[in-house]
Design a protein around this motif. Structure first.
Motif, PDB file in Angstrom:
ATOM      1  N   THR A  56       0.833  -1.195   0.000  1.00 34.82           N
ATOM      2  CA  THR A  56       0.000   0.000   0.000  1.00 34.82           C
ATOM      3  C   THR A  56       0.872   1.251   0.000  1.00 34.82           C
ATOM      4  N   GLU A  57       0.233   2.406  -0.098  1.00 39.88           N
ATOM      5  CA  GLU A  57       0.964   3.670  -0.217  1.00 39.88           C
ATOM      6  C   GLU A  57       1.839   3.952   0.994  1.00 39.88           C
ATOM      7  N   ASP A  58       1.430   3.501   2.170  1.00 43.07           N
ATOM      8  CA  ASP A  58       2.214   3.753   3.378  1.00 43.07           C
ATOM      9  C   ASP A  58       3.397   2.791   3.520  1.00 43.07           C
ATOM     10  N   GLY A  59       3.638   1.989   2.493  1.00 43.78           N
ATOM     11  CA  GLY A  59       4.773   1.073   2.528  1.00 43.78           C
ATOM     12  C   GLY A  59       4.539  -0.173   3.336  1.00 43.78           C
ATOM     13  N   SER A  60       3.289  -0.515   3.580  1.00 47.00           N
ATOM     14  CA  SER A  60       2.977  -1.705   4.365  1.00 47.00           C
ATOM     15  C   SER A  60       3.067  -2.954   3.504  1.00 47.00           C
ATOM     16  N   TRP A  61       3.762  -3.946   4.043  1.00 49.53           N
ATOM     17  CA  TRP A  61       3.820  -5.274   3.422  1.00 49.53           C
ATOM     18  C   TRP A  61       3.151  -6.272   4.348  1.00 49.53           C
ATOM     19  N   ASP A  62       2.109  -5.818   5.019  1.00 52.46           N
ATOM     20  CA  ASP A  62       1.355  -6.653   5.949  1.00 52.46           C
ATOM     21  C   ASP A  62       0.650  -7.757   5.166  1.00 52.46           C
ATOM     22  N   PRO A  63       0.877  -9.025   5.507  1.00 56.74           N
ATOM     23  CA  PRO A  63       0.218 -10.123   4.774  1.00 56.74           C
ATOM     24  C   PRO A  63      -1.294 -10.149   4.924  1.00 56.74           C
ATOM     25  N   ASP A  64      -1.838  -9.355   5.815  1.00 59.71           N
ATOM     26  CA  ASP A  64      -3.286  -9.305   5.986  1.00 59.71           C
ATOM     27  C   ASP A  64      -3.914  -8.100   5.301  1.00 59.71           C
ATOM     28  N   ARG A  65      -3.091  -7.334   4.565  1.00 61.79           N
ATOM     29  CA  ARG A  65      -3.586  -6.155   3.859  1.00 61.79           C
ATOM     30  C   ARG A  65      -3.099  -6.182   2.417  1.00 61.79           C
ATOM     31  N   THR A  66      -3.801  -5.464   1.566  1.00 62.73           N
ATOM     32  CA  THR A  66      -3.361  -5.335   0.186  1.00 62.73           C
ATOM     33  C   THR A  66      -3.917  -4.060  -0.410  1.00 62.73           C
TER      34      THR A  66
ATOM     35  N   LEU B   4      12.855 -16.820  12.238  1.00 65.35           N
ATOM     36  CA  LEU B   4      14.210 -16.537  11.772  1.00 65.35           C
ATOM     37  C   LEU B   4      14.228 -15.570  10.594  1.00 65.35           C
ATOM     38  N   ALA B   5      13.186 -15.582   9.765  1.00 63.97           N
ATOM     39  CA  ALA B   5      13.108 -14.604   8.679  1.00 63.97           C
ATOM     40  C   ALA B   5      12.948 -13.203   9.245  1.00 63.97           C
ATOM     41  N   ALA B   6      12.164 -13.073  10.307  1.00 65.74           N
ATOM     42  CA  ALA B   6      12.010 -11.776  10.958  1.00 65.74           C
ATOM     43  C   ALA B   6      13.321 -11.326  11.591  1.00 65.74           C
ATOM     44  N   VAL B   7      14.034 -12.263  12.224  1.00 62.67           N
ATOM     45  CA  VAL B   7      15.338 -11.950  12.803  1.00 62.67           C
ATOM     46  C   VAL B   7      16.297 -11.479  11.703  1.00 62.67           C
ATOM     47  N   ALA B   8      16.322 -12.223  10.601  1.00 63.63           N
ATOM     48  CA  ALA B   8      17.232 -11.888   9.505  1.00 63.63           C
ATOM     49  C   ALA B   8      16.925 -10.508   8.934  1.00 63.63           C
ATOM     50  N   LYS B   9      15.652 -10.229   8.680  1.00 65.12           N
ATOM     51  CA  LYS B   9      15.284  -8.927   8.112  1.00 65.12           C
ATOM     52  C   LYS B   9      15.647  -7.795   9.064  1.00 65.12           C
ATOM     53  N   THR B  10      15.355  -7.969  10.342  1.00 61.01           N
ATOM     54  CA  THR B  10      15.638  -6.923  11.318  1.00 61.01           C
ATOM     55  C   THR B  10      17.140  -6.707  11.484  1.00 61.01           C
TER      56      THR B  10
ATOM     57  N   GLY C 244      17.233   2.042   1.343  1.00 67.59           N
ATOM     58  CA  GLY C 244      16.097   1.506   0.595  1.00 67.59           C
ATOM     59  C   GLY C 244      15.761   0.077   0.979  1.00 67.59           C
ATOM     60  N   ALA C 245      16.782  -0.758   1.142  1.00 67.10           N
ATOM     61  CA  ALA C 245      16.546  -2.158   1.500  1.00 67.10           C
ATOM     62  C   ALA C 245      15.933  -2.273   2.891  1.00 67.10           C
ATOM     63  N   GLY C 246      16.274  -1.334   3.757  1.00 66.33           N
ATOM     64  CA  GLY C 246      15.704  -1.362   5.097  1.00 66.33           C
ATOM     65  C   GLY C 246      14.203  -1.141   5.115  1.00 66.33           C
ATOM     66  N   GLN C 247      13.664  -0.454   4.089  1.00 65.94           N
ATOM     67  CA  GLN C 247      12.229  -0.204   4.005  1.00 65.94           C
ATOM     68  C   GLN C 247      11.467  -1.342   3.327  1.00 65.94           C
ATOM     69  N   LEU C 248      12.178  -2.086   2.503  1.00 70.01           N
ATOM     70  CA  LEU C 248      11.516  -3.097   1.677  1.00 70.01           C
ATOM     71  C   LEU C 248      11.007  -4.268   2.525  1.00 70.01           C
ATOM     72  N   PHE C 249       9.776  -4.674   2.260  1.00 76.74           N
ATOM     73  CA  PHE C 249       9.112  -5.772   2.970  1.00 76.74           C
ATOM     74  C   PHE C 249       8.898  -5.465   4.457  1.00 76.74           C
ATOM     75  N   GLY C 250       8.892  -4.180   4.779  1.00 81.40           N
ATOM     76  CA  GLY C 250       8.648  -3.776   6.161  1.00 81.40           C
ATOM     77  C   GLY C 250       9.922  -3.323   6.844  1.00 81.40           C
ATOM     78  N   GLN C 251       9.851  -2.184   7.525  1.00 83.16           N
ATOM     79  CA  GLN C 251      11.007  -1.695   8.263  1.00 83.16           C
ATOM     80  C   GLN C 251      11.318  -2.630   9.436  1.00 83.16           C
ATOM     81  N   PRO C 252      12.560  -2.586   9.932  1.00 82.82           N
ATOM     82  CA  PRO C 252      12.937  -3.501  11.021  1.00 82.82           C
ATOM     83  C   PRO C 252      11.981  -3.487  12.203  1.00 82.82           C
ATOM     84  N   HIS C 253      11.498  -2.303  12.598  1.00 78.33           N
ATOM     85  CA  HIS C 253      10.627  -2.270  13.774  1.00 78.33           C
ATOM     86  C   HIS C 253       9.275  -2.932  13.512  1.00 78.33           C
ATOM     87  N   HIS C 254       8.890  -3.061  12.235  1.00 76.24           N
ATOM     88  CA  HIS C 254       7.651  -3.768  11.927  1.00 76.24           C
ATOM     89  C   HIS C 254       7.774  -5.271  12.211  1.00 76.24           C
TER      90      HIS C 254
END
Length: 339
Positions: A108-118, A276-282, A319-329
């Motif tokens: 979405t426009e706010d940069g959300s990659w939430d799997p429950d939203r589109t 572990l994917a969340a750990v890796a991304k963060t 840029g990569a830090g924002q992709l697929f959700g910022q670390p704090h997400h």
């Protein structure tokens, strides 16, 4: 963490191609088969695992390659695989394995990659919506979108000719992003049932591959910085000989190596992939940002010029830090909220 002989050969081959060809994507597809890695053999692919995909991503990250690997060969390809729709797979995956570009509209426009939203909604086979940050979205020949329909999420294939597609200029010029808008577009649903569980797995896959890419870029940034410290002299000696700078670069080396372990831990046997994917991304996002910032600091004034490549690593890190959700997400998935 160890690589097999075949994985090491893949790593060397990809690195050699990237070093020899100014436009490596056609060669990587035709001679190495990187676009076909995740595609099952029955659909013209190589049937490789996630670790092989990560190895390619790490090498692409080392040179900040703009190759459409992450958006097409990873995100779109795995989206099709997650549907378990054999008819769609038989029709689409052989093309993607040959290097045809595909894109997935979702964020979405706010940069959300939430799997429950589109960003899209569907009424029957008609799709409407406006997605942002679509990797290779304006170049893709195969266009997929995640749309909400009848209270669930589904994956739809949309004719690119029915979409308004606009390239989105970003600070990181090596990452090709676009906006996609469709209004009343006829679409074909891929798969059946609610796509939400698959979308969670898809985000985890994307995060794991992106983490490997970030590790490659961070490692290369550190290599460049260490080499510079051996050449740049101050007070009659190389600055790399000063103890304070030695300690800083040693700390960065530890960060890069632990980030590599975090990225590849996702593919270890019996791994808790979601966690572990969340750990890796963060962690890999934070490490790459730290290394890129230190690269600029340790290079001094030359690093803030357009002529030096330090700014390219800094932009990619941001840029990569924002992709697929910022670390704090992703932090709530790393450390669940205590009751």
């Amino acid at each position: 963490m160890t690589f097999t002989d075949e994985q090491l050969a893949l790593q060397d081959t990809v690195r050699n191609v990237l070093g020899r060809h100014p436009d490596p994507w056609p060669v990587l597809c035709a001679q190495v088969g990187v676009a076909a890695l995740a595609v099952p053999e029955r659909h013209g692919g190589l049937g490789a695992g996630l670790r092989e995909v990560q190895i390619v991503a790490e090498e692409l990250g080392r040179v900040l390659s703009p190759a459409p690997f992450l958006g097409s060969a990873v995100l779109a390809t795995h989206a099709i695989l997650e549907t378990a729709d054999e008819e769609a797979a038989k029709r689409l995956l052989p093309r993607l394995a040959e290097g045809t570009l595909a894109a997935l509209g979702w964020a979405t426009e706010d940069g959300s990659w939430d799997p429950d939203r589109t960003a899209f909604s569907a009424r029957g086979s008609v799709v409407d919506g406006h997605a942002h940050y679509v990797l290779e979205g304006d170049l893709a020949e195969v266009l997929l979108v995640v749309a909400e329909t009848d209270g669930e999420l589904g994956l739809f294939e949309v004719d690119p000719a029915q979409a308004r597609r606009v390239h989105t200029p970003t600070m990181d010029e090596s990452r090709h992003l676009a906006e996609i808008e469709v209004t009343g577009a006829e679409a074909t649903r891929v798969g059946t049932g609610d796509f939400r569980p698959a979308l969670h797995r898809l985000r985890d896959t994307a995060c794991a591959v992106l983490a490997a890419e970030q590790v490659g870029a961070a490692a290369r940034a550190l290599d460049i910085t260490v080499a510079y410290s051996r050449q740049r002299e101050q007070f009659g000696r190389p600055i790399g000989g000063f103890q304070a700078l030695k300690h800083r670069m040693a700390d960065l080396y530890v960060l890069v190596e632990t980030a590599r372990s975090a990225a590849y831990a996702v593919t270890e046997p019996d791994a808790d992939v979601a966690h572990l994917a969340a750990v890796a991304k963060t962690y890999c996002s934070e490490v790459f940002s730290r290394v890129a910032a230190e690269m600029i600091q340790l290079h001094g004034g030359i690093a803030i010029t357009w002529e030096h490549e330090a700014h390219r690593f800094f932009k990619r890190a941001h840029g990569a830090g924002q992709l697929f959700g910022q670390p704090h997400h992703h932090l709530p998935r790393v450390v669940p909220t205590l009751e």
